[in-house]
Every structure is written in C-alpha cells, then in structure tokens.
Write an enzyme that holds these catalytic residues in place. Structure first.
Site, PDB file in Angstrom:
ATOM      1  N   HIS A  38      13.945  -9.381 -32.115  1.00  0.00           N
ATOM      2  CA  HIS A  38      13.044  -8.750 -33.080  1.00  0.00           C
ATOM      3  C   HIS A  38      13.105  -9.460 -34.427  1.00  0.00           C
ATOM      4  O   HIS A  38      14.010 -10.250 -34.709  1.00  0.00           O
ATOM      5  CB  HIS A  38      13.411  -7.278 -33.253  1.00  0.00           C
ATOM      6  CG  HIS A  38      14.834  -7.086 -33.689  1.00  0.00           C
ATOM      7  ND1 HIS A  38      15.263  -7.309 -34.981  1.00  0.00           N
ATOM      8  CD2 HIS A  38      15.942  -6.714 -32.996  1.00  0.00           C
ATOM      9  CE1 HIS A  38      16.558  -7.079 -35.078  1.00  0.00           C
ATOM     10  NE2 HIS A  38      17.006  -6.723 -33.881  1.00  0.00           N
ATOM     11  N   ASP A 317      19.365  -9.816 -30.408  1.00  0.00           N
ATOM     12  CA  ASP A 317      20.114 -11.073 -30.497  1.00  0.00           C
ATOM     13  C   ASP A 317      21.114 -11.255 -29.365  1.00  0.00           C
ATOM     14  O   ASP A 317      21.231 -12.336 -28.790  1.00  0.00           O
ATOM     15  CB  ASP A 317      20.820 -11.177 -31.854  1.00  0.00           C
ATOM     16  CG  ASP A 317      21.527  -9.896 -32.269  1.00  0.00           C
ATOM     17  OD1 ASP A 317      21.627  -8.958 -31.451  1.00  0.00           O
ATOM     18  OD2 ASP A 317      21.990  -9.822 -33.427  1.00  0.00           O
TER      19      ASP A 317
END
EC number: 3.1.3.2
Length: 435
Positions: A38, A317
């Site tokens: 994101h 991540d």
C-alpha cells in the site's frame, strides 16, 4: 585442423544463438500477476509530538492511507497502464471485467491503495463510453468508471500471514537461540533504553519500540514539528533506528545472514515455508493453470481463467518481502532498512512460445523509480536467464510449499524431527510426479 574445429564451433554457437533469439522474439505475454505494498500511511500508534488527532488524512485515524500514499499508488497504476495498455496493448484501454481481478487485504489503506492505483491504470478518458461505462448524467465526472476491489475473507489468512500458527510461534522461540538474533537483540534493547530516556519512559524501557514506525511516518508530514519539539532527534538517529530493527523484520520472513540450524531444524526454510510459501504457491498454481488453459482452451476446467489477463493483490510490506526471500532476491530492495517501501511492487509475467513452452519474468519496482526493473536474471534458480523456465519457478514454489497443507503444518509441533523430514519428502514426491 584447429581452424576447422574453431569454425565448426563458431557456426554451432551462432546457430544456437539464432535459435535462442528466435525463441525469445516469439515469446507472447499471456498473463500478469502482481502484488504491491500500500501507499504512504499514518503511523500505527501516536507518539509525542504527534498524536492520533493529528492524523486527519484518509478519513482520519491511525494506519490510514495519506494523500501522498494515494498519489504513489496512482503513479504505479499509470506505470501499469503504460506497460500493459499502451506499449504492449495487452489489456484493453477501457476496464474489461473479465480481463482483470483486483484483490486486497481487509484494511482501509490497502483497499484505497487499490482504488488509487486503478484510477491511474484506467483513468477518466474519451475511451470510456457514456451510458455504457458510466452514467449519462451531468453530475457524474465525465469518463470516470468504478472498478471493483475484492476483499480477503478469513479463509485467506494464510497468504496474508494472519492465521494463528503454533508452529511459527515455536520457530520464534528456536531462532531466539541463534547468535545472530542474540546480537541483534542486544543492540535493539540498548537503543530502546536510550530512546525511552528521551521520552521519559521508565516502565520497561527495554520494550519501548513504538518510535521506529512512528518516526518513519511522522517525518513525511511533521518533520519540522519533530525537529522543533524533539531537540535530540536527527537523521542519524532515525537511520540507526531503522537499521537496528531491520534484522527482526528479516527474521520474521525467514531471511537470516548465516545458515541457521537449531536442534536439527532449518529455521530459514521452515519460516519461509510458513510465511512466504502459501502466497508463492498460490501465485504459481494460478499461473500454471492459466498457461494450461492457454495451451488447451477446450479442456480448461477453470472458466474465469480463460479471459483473465491481470491478477493483482493490494497488500503489505511483509508479504512482498516474504516473496523476495523465497525467490532469493532481497537485495533488490534499496531502502535504509532493506524493507519494501510504500507502493513497491513485485510483478510476474507469464509467456508462451509457438512450441507451447512457458516461461516467466519477474519485475520489481520501488516508489523512487519510474519503471519496473527486470530482476529475473538475479533469481538464483533462473541461472542468469532472460526468461525463467516455468519448471524452475515450480521448483522454487515446491521448495516452500506447506505440506500436507498450511493449517495442518501449523498444528504440527517442531518437537518431532520426523515432521520436518516428512515435509521434505513430500516436496520431493510432488516435484517428481508433476515436473
């Protein structure tokens, strides 16, 4: 005689080279799968001088996507459009429901990241048809069309690393015995105590660790305030914090600097199987089935795959990094802490040639680049090739395949060494019968 031999070898080499180049030139892109982190978000916790009330972006609150994050994702969408719509003409200019599928974890920041990316990938334009792609209404933004984002359910917790996994908890206890981890822990505790003193934290200062994430987010929006209110804060301290905590992020995804065996258990192998293995194998299996459908459309048993061209996952991540660990290419990440930056992406392209041979390319991008980097040749199992054989990709996937399945493996204790051996035997059996 020597000249004749050299001549024969040269002709043979040129023939092989010509055959290879012809094979490469005839490669046809059939399918794309991609996963991204994101965009920029607010901090997950408040920390002086910035509290939750200061984070007003994206509806307000902690952990929400910021306007910077929206812009980052829009840029990534524009890059996807340039590559797959404009340059390669692989995807339609207009949104085609059967061509693309967008999926997201169930968090606002990943859902809105996907929406922001799609705004860049299929922006308002004359290619969209009024009354077909969007309403014939004066109050509607001309050319704008919605594109659905499908949200993960609880049954997809394995690929998102959200399941409660007993085996993983045991692995954390095991890797704590490693010298590499012990040394990193000593450095972390020392830094925690030092920073805790700056914040006047006296209760368990060795466990004070909120600052690493908070600083990373605060500096993007409140950097002047930080320097004004925190006289001891500086870039050197920030970088030290990121580097000090970097090893713990790596450990969680199975990346250790040295061979790490504890009580006969291969810690990196076990961790990567649980963390990156489920998503890696889901990606591989979907791609393999798509290629099978391309080769034999009449016998394709998965109808939605026939027209599908682009499958994307808006995530986090640690998921991107877990895949990089399994592929052996964590060095492609160039951030201070070696951790995928906001809006970074890993893309896998599937190709076929006239002989129905299939291969893949791996592309990585962080948000500092204007385009994707082809990292295929850096993947060890691909042996420096421009295209990686599908069979090589299969070998990677099966090396980290949770067996007999993820939930069963999670409930299997590490106390039985035979469970580890059985897992490796299962991998051998599957590769033997399916290659």
């Amino acid at each position: 005689m020597n000249k004749l031999l050299i001549f024969i070898m040269l002709v043979t080499f040129l023939a092989i080279e010509k055959s290879f180049m012809s094979e490469v030139d005839n490669m046809k892109l059939e399918f794309v799968q991609t996963i991204w982190r994101h965009g920029d978000r607010s901090a997950l916790e408040g920390l002086f001088p910035i509290s939750e009330k200061n984070w007003t972006f994206g509806g307000g609150g902690l952990g929400e996507l910021t306007p910077m994050g929206m812009s980052e994702m829009n840029n990534l969408g524009t890059i996807f459009r340039r590559r797959y719509v404009e340059d390669q003409q692989f995807l339609s200019h207009r949104y085609a429901a059967k061509e693309i599928y967008i999926r997201s974890t169930n968090l606002n920041r990943t859902i809105i990241s996907a929406m922001s990316l799609l705004y860049g990938m299929f922006p308002p334009g004359a290619w969209n048809i009024q009354g077909v792609d969007y309403p014939n209404d004066v109050d509607w933004q001309q050319g704008f069309t919605f594109i659905p984002v499908h949200v993960d359910g609880i049954d997809q917790c394995a690929v998102a690393q959200l399941c409660n996994c007993r085996r993983f908890q045991e692995l954390q206890e095991k890797w704590a015995e490693l010298d590499e981890v012990k040394n990193a822990t000593v450095a972390m505790i020392a830094l925690n105590r030092r920073v805790a003193a700056f914040y006047n934290v006296t209760d368990q200062p060795e466990k004070f660790n909120r600052y690493t994430d908070a600083w990373k987010c605060q500096r993007n929006w409140f950097n002047d305030t930080m320097y004004q209110q925190l006289p001891w804060y500086n870039e050197d301290l920030y970088n030290e914090a990121q580097r000090t905590y970097a090893p713990f992020k790596r450990f969680t995804e199975g990346n250790f600097a040295k061979p790490s065996i504890v009580d006969g258990i291969d810690i990196p192998q076990e961790v990567s199987t649980l963390q990156g293995g489920p998503l890696l194998n889901e990606i591989f299996e979907r791609g393999r089935e798509k290629i099978r459908c391309v080769a034999d459309a009449e016998n394709c048993s998965i109808d939605y795959l026939k027209p599908l061209k682009f499958y994307a996952y808006s995530s986090h991540d640690q998921l991107v990094y877990a895949l990089l660990v399994t592929l052996g290419i964590t060095d492609v990440v160039k951030t201070v802490d070696g951790w995928p930056d906001t809006s970074s992406s890993l893309t896998i392209e599937y190709y076929s040639n006239p002989g129905n041979q299939s291969s893949v390319k791996f592309l990585y991008r962080d948000n500092s680049n204007d385009n994707f980097s082809d990292v295929t040749s850096q993947i060890p199992v691909c042996n420096g090739a421009q295209y990686c054989a599908m069979s090589d990709f299969q070998n990677i996937a099966y090396q980290f395949k949770p067996l007999p399945d993820y939930m069963t493996l999670c409930e299997t204790s590490l106390s039985s060494i035979s469970s580890v051996l059985n897992n490796k035997i299962w991998v051998f059996v599957i590769i033997y019968f399916l290659i």
